[in-house]
Design a protein around this motif. Structure first.
Motif, PDB file in Angstrom:
ATOM      1  N   UNK A 122       0.833  -1.207   0.000  1.00 35.28           N
ATOM      2  CA  UNK A 122       0.000   0.000   0.000  1.00 35.28           C
ATOM      3  C   UNK A 122       0.866   1.254   0.000  1.00 35.28           C
ATOM      4  N   UNK A 123       1.972   1.235   0.744  1.00 35.59           N
ATOM      5  CA  UNK A 123       2.882   2.381   0.770  1.00 35.59           C
ATOM      6  C   UNK A 123       3.450   2.644  -0.635  1.00 35.59           C
ATOM      7  N   UNK A 124       3.806   1.573  -1.339  1.00 33.84           N
ATOM      8  CA  UNK A 124       4.325   1.725  -2.704  1.00 33.84           C
ATOM      9  C   UNK A 124       3.263   2.346  -3.615  1.00 33.84           C
ATOM     10  N   UNK A 125       2.027   1.901  -3.479  1.00 35.30           N
ATOM     11  CA  UNK A 125       0.941   2.456  -4.288  1.00 35.30           C
ATOM     12  C   UNK A 125       0.725   3.930  -3.961  1.00 35.30           C
ATOM     13  N   UNK A 126       0.812   4.269  -2.669  1.00 35.99           N
ATOM     14  CA  UNK A 126       0.658   5.672  -2.259  1.00 35.99           C
ATOM     15  C   UNK A 126       1.742   6.560  -2.881  1.00 35.99           C
ATOM     16  N   UNK A 127       2.891   5.960  -3.149  1.00 39.82           N
ATOM     17  CA  UNK A 127       4.006   6.712  -3.735  1.00 39.82           C
ATOM     18  C   UNK A 127       3.933   6.756  -5.263  1.00 39.82           C
ATOM     19  N   UNK A 128       2.848   6.230  -5.827  1.00 41.50           N
ATOM     20  CA  UNK A 128       2.668   6.276  -7.275  1.00 41.50           C
ATOM     21  C   UNK A 128       3.377   5.165  -8.021  1.00 41.50           C
ATOM     22  N   UNK A 129       3.827   4.146  -7.317  1.00 46.21           N
ATOM     23  CA  UNK A 129       4.545   3.045  -7.958  1.00 46.21           C
ATOM     24  C   UNK A 129       3.599   1.888  -8.272  1.00 46.21           C
ATOM     25  N   UNK A 130       3.959   1.111  -9.266  1.00 43.70           N
ATOM     26  CA  UNK A 130       3.317  -0.181  -9.489  1.00 43.70           C
ATOM     27  C   UNK A 130       4.063  -1.201  -8.639  1.00 43.70           C
ATOM     28  N   UNK A 131       3.311  -1.979  -7.866  1.00 48.22           N
ATOM     29  CA  UNK A 131       3.919  -2.990  -6.994  1.00 48.22           C
ATOM     30  C   UNK A 131       3.924  -4.332  -7.714  1.00 48.22           C
ATOM     31  N   UNK A 132       5.088  -4.955  -7.785  1.00 46.77           N
ATOM     32  CA  UNK A 132       5.243  -6.271  -8.429  1.00 46.77           C
ATOM     33  C   UNK A 132       5.487  -7.303  -7.326  1.00 46.77           C
ATOM     34  N   UNK A 133       4.560  -8.247  -7.170  1.00 46.45           N
ATOM     35  CA  UNK A 133       4.616  -9.208  -6.071  1.00 46.45           C
ATOM     36  C   UNK A 133       4.876 -10.616  -6.607  1.00 46.45           C
ATOM     37  N   UNK A 134       5.765 -11.326  -5.950  1.00 47.06           N
ATOM     38  CA  UNK A 134       6.056 -12.714  -6.320  1.00 47.06           C
ATOM     39  C   UNK A 134       4.884 -13.615  -5.939  1.00 47.06           C
TER      40      UNK A 134
END
Length: 406
Positions: A122-134
């Protein structure tokens, strides 16, 4: 603004070129305020290659160490895909299952997701990033890496979607939706616009490989709508949801599934007394062996029981070990194992209150000259155990009966 989780399987990320294709598609479809998490599997046949590598080291690799090995496949994918997004000017960051807050049980190679603490995502999304999860992996309370079994990336995606309260979970595959049967076997299989969680769970459990059963179960329990669609087409796929829309209610049978990962064990001559079945099946459960069909019959001659049941072929070593260990304890019995068997099933909530559905299935098999070795039923399914060599003919005969082409 939409919160979306998109899962891409191994064939979708098999090469750097395909990864860049995913990046281009995601960025083309992304609206300015969309918050996106991408879950990926290992590249192409990477998992099989790692299994082959393990086999060259030992024929009995500890499952904890096997999980440590197999989890590296997804870590390659997430790092490369995150870098591919960054190369196109879109900030992205990768997370292992543990870093994404996916907490699991401690059953290696078959772990279940207990909860998802997605604060880093969620923090990554708040920073405008796309989160890539294994996909396919998580972590125990002790910090050990676990894997979720074949198809586990589906479960990862749905669990993450629940953890971040996503609006939708999209599962991208090499097929363009859920079909009434495997289109590779049944040329006239029909794509469904939508299907309920209950029916999809039953189809997945009975062999339909398009979704992992645990993923569907997780979606149902957390009310996460799932859209199964093609990686290579923009067309809508199949939506898995709680209930049908009005347009989709006119059906009886929704699909025909088959499963060749089946072995039959027949335990013969066990005592006909209370507690015998419990002793056998509790021992199998303690060994983490899932049992499907169960049939018990009483012998007229000596009053003892015969118990037939099926397990996955991948669990056969553990299952026979359990049965062998119970022989002396239960007064001695014989047992047979057969691996050249398969299961064919029909699924549909519409069969409730519709007499003749099972008879129609049995008649289709009889007309095709296929013998039935065992039968099991649930409220929304009927399954038959047959010879593995008869699977293709059986599935086509049943499908033609319920989904006639003329």
């Amino acid at each position: 603004m939409a919160i979306l989780v998109k899962k891409f399987g191994g064939s979708s990320v098999a090469t750097p070129e395909k990864m860049h294709g995913i990046v281009d598609r995601v960025l083309r479809e992304k609206k300015p305020d969309d918050r996106i998490v991408i879950v990926v599997s290992a590249m192409g046949d990477s998992t099989d290659d790692l299994l082959d590598l393990a086999a060259k080291v030992t024929d009995s690799m500890p499952k904890r160490e096997l999980d440590m090995l197999l989890s590296t496949g997804e870590q390659v994918s997430i790092a490369l895909l995150a870098a591919a997004f960054c190369s196109k000017g879109q900030p992205a960051v990768s997370f292992t299952g543990g870093q994404a807050g996916i907490h699991t049980s401690d059953i290696h190679s078959k772990a279940t997701i207990l909860d998802v603490d997605a604060k880093r995502v969620i923090k990554a999304l708040d920073e405008g990033k796309i989160a890539i999860v294994a996909g396919f992996q998580g972590i125990t309370d002790e910090g050990d890496i676990t894997t979720l079994g074949r198809g586990g990336s589906d479960t990862t995606a749905v669990a993450v979607a629940a953890g971040i309260k996503a609006d939708f979970c999209e599962i991208y595959t090499d097929v363009d939706g859920v079909y009434t049967s495997d289109p590779r076997i049944v040329p006239n299989a029909q794509k469904m616009n939508e299907i309920t969680f209950a029916e999809m769970l039953e189809l997945a459990r009975l062999g339909a490989g398009v979704m992992q059963p645990r993923a569907v179960e997780y979606g149902e329990h957390n009310s996460v709508a799932i859209h199964v669609r093609s990686t290579f087409k923009d067309d809508p796929g199949t939506i898995i949801r709680e209930e049908y829309t009005v347009q989709e209610k006119n059906f009886v049978i929704r699909g025909v599934a088959h499963d060749t990962n089946v072995a039959k064990i027949a335990v013969k001559g066990v005592p006909d007394q209370p507690g015998v079945a419990y002793k056998i099946f509790s021992a199998l459960a303690n060994a983490n062996v899932d049992v499907d069909m169960i049939i018990q019959s009483v012998r007229d001659i000596d009053g003892s029981n015969d118990i037939l049941f099926t397990v996955a072929k991948t669990d056969l070593v553990e299952a026979t070990s359990v049965v062998e260990s119970l022989k002396d304890e239960m007064g001695g019995f014989n047992y047979d194992v057969e691996i050249n068997v398969a299961k064919v099933s029909i699924v549909g909530a519409g069969m409730l209150g519709s007499p003749g559905i099972a008879a129609g299935m049995f008649g289709a098999l009889a007309k095709a000259g296929i013998n039935i070795a065992a039968i099991s039923t649930s409220e929304i399914s009927v399954s038959c155990l047959i010879k593995e060599s008869d699977v293709k003919n059986a599935v086509n005969a049943i499908h033609e009966h319920f989904f006639p082409t003329t």
